[in-house]
Design a protein around this motif. Sequence first.
Motif: not given
Length: 635
Positions: A571-573, A580-587, A604-610, A618-624
């Motif tokens: 699943r792209e994008n 909340r806002k901030g940076k998202l890191s895959e652990i 890396g650290k992914l920016g969270i969108d407003a 808030y939201s973010i696009e990920l690669q699943l």
Amino acid sequence: MSTVISHSLFTDFDIDLFKAGKHYRLYEKLGAHLIELNGVKGVYFAVWAPSAHSVSVVGDFNFWKQGEHQLEVRWDSSGIWEGFIPNIEKGATYKYRIQSNNKGIVTEKADPFAFYCEQPPHTASVIWDLDYKWKDTKWMRSRQDHNGLDKPYSVYEVHLGSWKRHAEDNRFLTYLEFAEELVSYVKETGFTHVEFMPIMEYPYDPSWGYQLVGYFAPTSRFGEPQDFMVLVDKLHQAGIGVILDWVPSHFPDDAHGLGFFDGSNLFEHPDRKKGYHPDWKSLVFNYGRNEVRSFLISNALFWLQNYHADALRVDAVASMLYLDYSREEGEWEPNIYGGNENLDTISFLKEFNEAVYSNFDGVQTIAEESTSFPMVSRPTSVGGLGFGMKWMMGWMHDTLEYFKKDTVYRKYHQNDLTFSMTYTFSENFMLPLSHDEVVYGKKSIAGRMPGDEWQKFANLRLLYGYMFTHPGTKLLFMGCEFGQSAEWNFEGSLDWHLLQYPFHEGVKKLITDLNGLYKKQPALHEKQFSAEGFEWINYSDHQNAVMSFIRKGDKPKDDLIVVCNFTQIVRENYRIGLPRKGKLSEIFNSDAEIYGGSGITNYGKLGIDASPYDGRDYSIELQLPPLSVTVFKIS
């Protein structure tokens, strides 16, 4: 007739407690005890046999002659026969020969309180002691830090007879060999606890230990009682807790066992509708008889006290709770209120749990209970049964049903996964993938997964990732941690040779890392039994077969974002809402190459969108990745 000297370890208070069902240390009184009397060493014997006309001790020390050493019955109508026999030493074998008042019936029985038994198929009891110098003081003083309900609790379920055997002759390992090999392996893979399928003495290997005769004796198949103490001791020294399977639900009718002990229904309920289990063709304890309650609760406390067990997993609780369990109409009778609940059992289980928790700090009781009986893991003070945890059988069934489906059909069955969250906080649930799920034609856990080889193992990794991120404690049967291909065979060793293959080694590495994640991340355990510890992001994306949720700890900074992709489509994008806002890191990523995955990741650290999404600001696009669980943290 040889001399039996009158002697008793019982006080009047002991007898009163026994008759009232409140004596929880019976193993200190009944049974065979090495003592010294008036400067003479020997053995004090005591056995409960109220329907006996006479009781004699027969053994290798008197060439098994009946009447050679006859015990005396106490005057207080307790039904206890006792006496001291001089010059018997540790290691002697014996039984009780009981002449019954019931139509001249004679039984020859092993000692219900024996600390050691002959190795099956031999059936005599063995004179033994429990002397041992423990070295686990550090663990025992701090085990609340390991066993609390807000602590990581990841259980490796083990059947000692088939975990590993000697390759050259299929011979059992010994307790002392397990103390080296098993302890090292469990520490390496990161499980917090080991659960032993019943190690109390049992006559029949195909019962897997669930048909007990020696309730106070670790099975002699693997060594002496002190050898089992060494195994527990070594596990504790390695920081690993010990759970023992405990079977108060039924017992076999073997001639030397508890059944028809003194020519009467002594331990079993006299009413066949309550005293016989049709599924297992075994006998059911009489939970309403005070002396039987003392026997069972004493047995539970015995393993916690003398073998330093950290928890008891109580087998087949559902079969105990219901009068109509596995019975057709006419084969059972309702209770005094017209219901199907066994009121004696309910009372007994509450008393058992109260006794455990009031006598020991830092321990747990765990119920294998498969029905919707309410408040199993709630305190008795609020009307519950008092267990610490309960197996989540519904989660197990629904999850395995879902995972065996081809991925193209999963979009129609997502409710199989999401349904568990409607009731997961109604009890303190443990998620079990146990031995019962890998036998009798069910296939191994790995063998149920659909698709080609790559997809099978990706599905398996996804299942385990989903299990470890779902609220609740965890239990995994041995062999599942490296993707055992075949069903479990209790007569041989696990297929350890599979670890030479990358996919199997990858599953083992995944489980090791999931155990590490579970222990390291507070959000996965601090509130694992509380609705405050879980929040859906999106459970309704059936079309893509994707679920996302938040696991929460005591501090918001510890929150984890979990995204599950239940198909092999990347699943792209893929956008999800965030709190909340901030940076998202895959652990964590179950699709990592080190596990045998394709290596698709979010670097890396992914920016969270407003940008509002999923009802959040808030939201973010990920690669699943395909067939994967990915875990993220916001910083």
